[in-house]
Design an enzyme around this catalytic site. Structure first.
Site, PDB file in Angstrom:
ATOM      1  CE1 TYR A  39       1.661  -1.116  17.422  1.00 28.75           C
ATOM      2  CE2 TYR A  39       3.087   0.796  17.223  1.00 28.75           C
ATOM      3  CZ  TYR A  39       2.110  -0.028  16.703  1.00 28.75           C
ATOM      4  OH  TYR A  39       1.574   0.237  15.467  1.00 28.75           O
ATOM      5  CG  ASP A  50       8.534  -3.575  13.163  1.00 27.67           C
ATOM      6  OD1 ASP A  50       7.822  -3.537  12.150  1.00 27.67           O
ATOM      7  OD2 ASP A  50       8.128  -3.193  14.287  1.00 27.67           O
ATOM      8  NE  ARG A  83       2.515  -2.858   5.544  1.00 27.62           N
ATOM      9  CZ  ARG A  83       1.861  -1.847   6.031  1.00 27.62           C
ATOM     10  NH1 ARG A  83       1.672  -0.772   5.304  1.00 27.62           N
ATOM     11  NH2 ARG A  83       1.369  -1.885   7.238  1.00 27.62           N
ATOM     12  NE  ARG A 124       6.181  -1.026   7.104  1.00 28.24           N
ATOM     13  CZ  ARG A 124       5.230  -1.612   7.841  1.00 28.24           C
ATOM     14  NH1 ARG A 124       4.377  -0.889   8.476  1.00 28.24           N
ATOM     15  NH2 ARG A 124       5.194  -2.908   7.955  1.00 28.24           N
ATOM     16  NE  ARG A 177       3.781 -11.222   5.745  1.00 31.14           N
ATOM     17  CZ  ARG A 177       2.756 -11.762   6.370  1.00 31.14           C
ATOM     18  NH1 ARG A 177       2.266 -12.903   5.960  1.00 31.14           N
ATOM     19  NH2 ARG A 177       2.208 -11.152   7.405  1.00 31.14           N
TER      20      ARG A 177
END
Ligand code: CP3
Length: 340
Positions: free
Chosen positions: A150, A73, A28, A24, A37
């Site tokens: 998910y 993702d 982030r 990651r 973002r």
């Protein structure tokens, strides 16, 4: 390739120091990422090759890691299969129509990956060109089980209880879904490799929620199918969080390296995986909150415990959003300063 450390470690070659990257790492915590973002929503960032490329390069230029991982993702594969996925502020992934019965399952398609995920392959091509052979580029996919979590649960969860209940109550349906995800993932990864990915990592982030027996039924066979389908292409890393119990089987699977989380000692991981295969991990992501001298000492101890060869320094799971940039950099610098 100017920096071949990752590829050397994946081949089991002797190196002066192990390669380092962070799961990651491409999002982030970096301030430049936070700015993007604010401007673009999550899937716009994923679907715009220029943005994905810019984000992918940030940790290379700013932190100095030995590999890039493409910004995207694991859930884009579900979107391509006609399963809607939203990213909600403060919630994370949200799937308005989870796959809970045969009617929903029948709507799940095996897509033409070039048509539905062409933007990922464009991002890979653009990133490869911008990287200009500085470091290898890692492409990735979620393990079928982690994607099922998910698809069925409909959002993140501590225990994915609804996803597990679905598997245990409707195993035939669960396996139909797992197989559809597997088939799509194989097509997707083949194209990612064609576009230029030098290495592939499979993330089974929720594999450790299954018992060892259930892991053999609902997760591992599908990962093995992916490994078999990609054999002879590029090196593959399998990261199963909490899956220490499967390391022996994983070590015989044809994967080039296995990811280890921080709950397993280096000694146990080497023992369980047979001592030959390259291992990757396993710094506790929260440990990057320690003072910098402590981070450096612990990184050196970790390399000593795993050994510098057949080893890729990484975290035991993704980097946390609240990690100061200089702490992430100290983690990487400690590896570069390593002397055996
Ligand atoms: O190194 C990288 O950051 C590359 C890109 C990457 C993302 N997700 C970007 C992302 C990678 C490799 C992933 C993998 C991923 N996504 C996993 C497997 C690894 C893991 O952490 O276990 C999983 C389970 C997901 C699903 C997912 N996507 C969740 C649970 C969330 C929300 C919480 C979170 O992790 O932030 C996401 C959103 C997401 N994926 C973000 C990023 C940068 C944050 C959302 C945003 O930036 O708006």
């Amino acid at each position: 390739m100017k920096n071949e450390l990752l590829l050397q470690a994946l081949k089991g070659e002797t190196v002066d120091r192990p390669p380092v990257w962070m799961m990651r790492q491409a999002g982030r915590y970096l301030p430049d990422f936070m700015k993007l973002r604010e401007k673009y929503d999550f899937f716009t960032r994923c679907q715009t090759p220029e943005l994905a490329t810019e984000i992918t390069l940030m940790p290379i230029d700013q932190i100095g890691v030995d590999a890039a991982i493409i910004f995207s993702d694991i859930l884009v594969v579900l979107q391509a299969m006609n399963i809607a996925v939203e990213m909600r502020e403060g919630v994370g992934p949200f799937l308005p129509q989870p796959i809970i019965d045969q009617a929903a399952l029948d709507q799940v398609i095996l897509p033409d990956v070039n048509e539905r995920l062409g933007y990922v392959f464009e991002a890979v091509k653009m990133t490869k060109s911008e990287l200009n052979e500085r470091v290898p580029l890692i492409g990735f996919a979620g393990a079928p089980w982690t994607l099922l979590c998910y698809a069925v649960q409909g959002q993140g969860s501590k225990n994915f209880d609804r996803a597990k209940a679905f598997c245990f109550q409707e195993p035939a349906m669960a396996k139909e879904l797992l197989q559809k995800i597997t088939t799509t993932t194989i097509a997707y990864l083949r194209e990612k490799i064609k576009a230029g990915a030098d290495v592939i990592q499979i993330f089974d982030s929720w594999g450790g929620l299954l018992s060892p027996t259930d892991y053999q039924e609902f997760s591992w066979p599908y990962i093995q199918q992916i490994i078999d389908a990609l054999s002879g292409t590029v090196p593959l890393i399998v990261f199963g969080k909490g899956c220490w119990f499967a390391l022996q089987e994983m070590s015989k699977s044809g994967a080039s390296a296995l990811g280890i989380d921080w709950t397993c000692t280096a000694r146990n991981a080497r023992y369980l995986s047979g001592g030959q295969i390259t291992l990757q991990g396993n710094f506790d992501p929260s440990r990057l909150l320690s003072p910098i001298p402590e981070i450096k000492t612990q990184v050196k101890q970790m390399i000593h415990a795993f050994g510098k060869d057949r080893y890729i320094v990484n975290l035991g799971h993704g980097i946390l959003p609240n990690i100061p940039v200089d702490h992430a950099k100290a983690f990487v610098d400690a590896v570069k300063e390593y002397q055996s």
